[in-house]
Design a protein around this motif. Structure first.
Motif, PDB file in Angstrom:
ATOM      1  N   ILE A   1       0.816  -1.219   0.000  1.00 60.21           N
ATOM      2  CA  ILE A   1       0.000   0.000   0.000  1.00 60.21           C
ATOM      3  C   ILE A   1       0.852   1.272   0.000  1.00 60.21           C
ATOM      4  O   ILE A   1       0.533   2.260  -0.674  1.00 60.21           O
ATOM      5  CB  ILE A   1      -1.012   0.002   1.176  1.00 60.21           C
ATOM      6  CG1 ILE A   1      -1.909   1.248   1.135  1.00 60.21           C
ATOM      7  CG2 ILE A   1      -0.308  -0.110   2.528  1.00 60.21           C
ATOM      8  CD1 ILE A   1      -2.791   1.344  -0.091  1.00 60.21           C
ATOM      9  N   GLY A   2       1.952   1.274   0.737  1.00 56.72           N
ATOM     10  CA  GLY A   2       2.803   2.463   0.776  1.00 56.72           C
ATOM     11  C   GLY A   2       3.437   2.744  -0.578  1.00 56.72           C
ATOM     12  O   GLY A   2       3.365   3.869  -1.092  1.00 56.72           O
ATOM     13  N   ALA A   3       4.023   1.705  -1.160  1.00 58.13           N
ATOM     14  CA  ALA A   3       4.689   1.890  -2.454  1.00 58.13           C
ATOM     15  C   ALA A   3       3.688   2.307  -3.526  1.00 58.13           C
ATOM     16  O   ALA A   3       3.952   3.210  -4.339  1.00 58.13           O
ATOM     17  CB  ALA A   3       5.411   0.603  -2.852  1.00 58.13           C
ATOM     18  N   PHE A   4       2.522   1.656  -3.545  1.00 56.92           N
ATOM     19  CA  PHE A   4       1.506   2.014  -4.541  1.00 56.92           C
ATOM     20  C   PHE A   4       1.044   3.460  -4.348  1.00 56.92           C
ATOM     21  O   PHE A   4       0.930   4.229  -5.317  1.00 56.92           O
ATOM     22  CB  PHE A   4       0.316   1.053  -4.435  1.00 56.92           C
ATOM     23  CG  PHE A   4      -0.838   1.430  -5.319  1.00 56.92           C
ATOM     24  CD1 PHE A   4      -0.762   1.280  -6.701  1.00 56.92           C
ATOM     25  CD2 PHE A   4      -2.009   1.956  -4.777  1.00 56.92           C
ATOM     26  CE1 PHE A   4      -1.832   1.643  -7.523  1.00 56.92           C
ATOM     27  CE2 PHE A   4      -3.080   2.324  -5.589  1.00 56.92           C
ATOM     28  CZ  PHE A   4      -2.989   2.164  -6.962  1.00 56.92           C
ATOM     29  N   SER A   5       0.800   3.850  -3.128  1.00 59.08           N
ATOM     30  CA  SER A   5       0.317   5.212  -2.862  1.00 59.08           C
ATOM     31  C   SER A   5       1.344   6.256  -3.292  1.00 59.08           C
ATOM     32  O   SER A   5       0.995   7.301  -3.861  1.00 59.08           O
ATOM     33  CB  SER A   5      -0.009   5.370  -1.369  1.00 59.08           C
ATOM     34  OG  SER A   5      -1.051   4.481  -0.990  1.00 59.08           O
ATOM     35  N   ARG A   6       2.597   5.980  -3.014  1.00 57.37           N
ATOM     36  CA  ARG A   6       3.643   6.922  -3.445  1.00 57.37           C
ATOM     37  C   ARG A   6       3.710   7.027  -4.976  1.00 57.37           C
ATOM     38  O   ARG A   6       3.887   8.118  -5.530  1.00 57.37           O
ATOM     39  CB  ARG A   6       5.005   6.505  -2.870  1.00 57.37           C
ATOM     40  CG  ARG A   6       5.141   6.769  -1.369  1.00 57.37           C
ATOM     41  CD  ARG A   6       6.569   6.562  -0.859  1.00 57.37           C
ATOM     42  NE  ARG A   6       6.984   5.174  -0.911  1.00 57.37           N
ATOM     43  CZ  ARG A   6       6.747   4.259   0.054  1.00 57.37           C
ATOM     44  NH1 ARG A   6       6.086   4.611   1.141  1.00 57.37           N
ATOM     45  NH2 ARG A   6       7.166   3.022  -0.079  1.00 57.37           N
TER      46      ARG A   6
END
Lengths: 212, 212
Positions: free
Chosen positions: B113-118
């Motif tokens: 989720i973090g990588a996708f959101s960034r």
């Protein structure tokens, strides 16, 4: 005139309104922080009412939008705890700050402007007193050994009223939409959170080309 | 389920919207700062549109109030320079973030989720790409070696749509009125500026009785 007018000393314009909750924080903090940074403060009291009217608000956005208002009071409480400032939620918000602003505008280049501004803010946000009352303003000025009656009379002269009106118009021209705000050259900073950044900018520790 | 679910570890709910400019800053910063503080992040993508509608705004306040908008873009530029983040002012603002938010909501407990959101945020605010396009979301998911078609299909199922709708309703119930916001227990913090303070609160380094 005083030694602050030395040419070339970094300068910050400090735009504040006595009824504004976040202006309370900045008024209490700016003089010590600016002195430590060797930045000169130009005090610019103004009235938020006409600025808000130009944006279509006939009241504080903290009253118009209840979730923002609820949040602000809690946020202010947390920040006052961090800064070790007293806080009593004013029983009237926003308070009528016209007389205080006229007196401050009249004296904005005087050495007592910082002390007077802090006293008005503490009366409003720490002691829940009516800063719109002439009696209170008289009391505060007198406690600073200033000629209260003469200062209030001068601030109420047509020239005094006009000075505050022009200063408030200037706030709109500068693109201000809230208080406190800080102006450093062409740069505008909004909010007590930005005070340190604005002082850094004034010191030349932060630079960036204008937005293209 | 992963090791972040250890009972008692300090936790912060991170509420963000892919079209929101200040959410860009917080999305880029939160994972590293939370890891350093040993605070668990619960990612909460939501839609600002319904929240703004409930406040009477049918567009971003940065569009409704031009002085606020002008200020925001310059402030964002200064902050991106400070944080060393890339910035290209999006040619469309705010962008349609519905698909990205549905995919993120569907995957908000997943390790990506973090990588996708960034990646979505950089597409919007650094590369000026249309984050509303299925092609772009497919490209981003694929670059993370994720099954893009299956994830997008799942996010578009009735249950996926309903999950984002309920999460957005929850944002209103929590008193959110903008993004990014951070929730730590009963405490709400609004704005990228408050990220560090919210993490401090989660760590128990700041406490204060509830507002009476």
């Amino acid at each position: 005139m005083n030694d602050d007018t030395v040419v070339g000393r970094p300068t910050i314009e400090f735009w504040y309104e006595f009824a504004s909750s976040y202006s309370y924080l900045a008024v209490m903090r700016i003089e010590a922080l600016a002195a430590a940074a060797d930045v000169r403060v130009e005090w610019r009291p103004f009235l938020l009412g006409p600025v808000f009217m130009s944006l279509g608000w006939n009241d504080s956005p903290f009253n118009i939008y209840p979730p923002k208002g609820r949040y602000m009071w809690r946020d202010l409480e947390r920040l006052c705890a961090r800064y070790r400032l007293r806080l009593t939620r004013p029983s009237v918000f926003p308070r009528n700050a016209l007389l205080a602003a006229r007196v401050a505008c009249h004296g904005q280049r005087e050495p007592w402007i910082g002390a007077f501004s802090r006293m008005v803010m503490e009366a409003n946000f720490a002691d829940d007193r009516d800063i719109g009352s002439e009696q209170l303003i008289t009391e505060l000025l007198s406690s600073l050994s200033l000629p209260a009656a003469a200062l209030i009379a001068a601030a109420r002269q047509p020239a005094g009223k006009e000075a505050l009106r022009r200063q408030t118009e200037r706030a709109c021209e500068l693109g201000l939409f809230g208080a406190p705000s800080f102006v450093v050259g062409e740069e505008l900073f909004w909010g007590n959170d930005r005070l340190e950044e604005a002082l850094d900018w004034a010191r030349g520790r932060s630079t960036l080309p204008p937005l293209g």
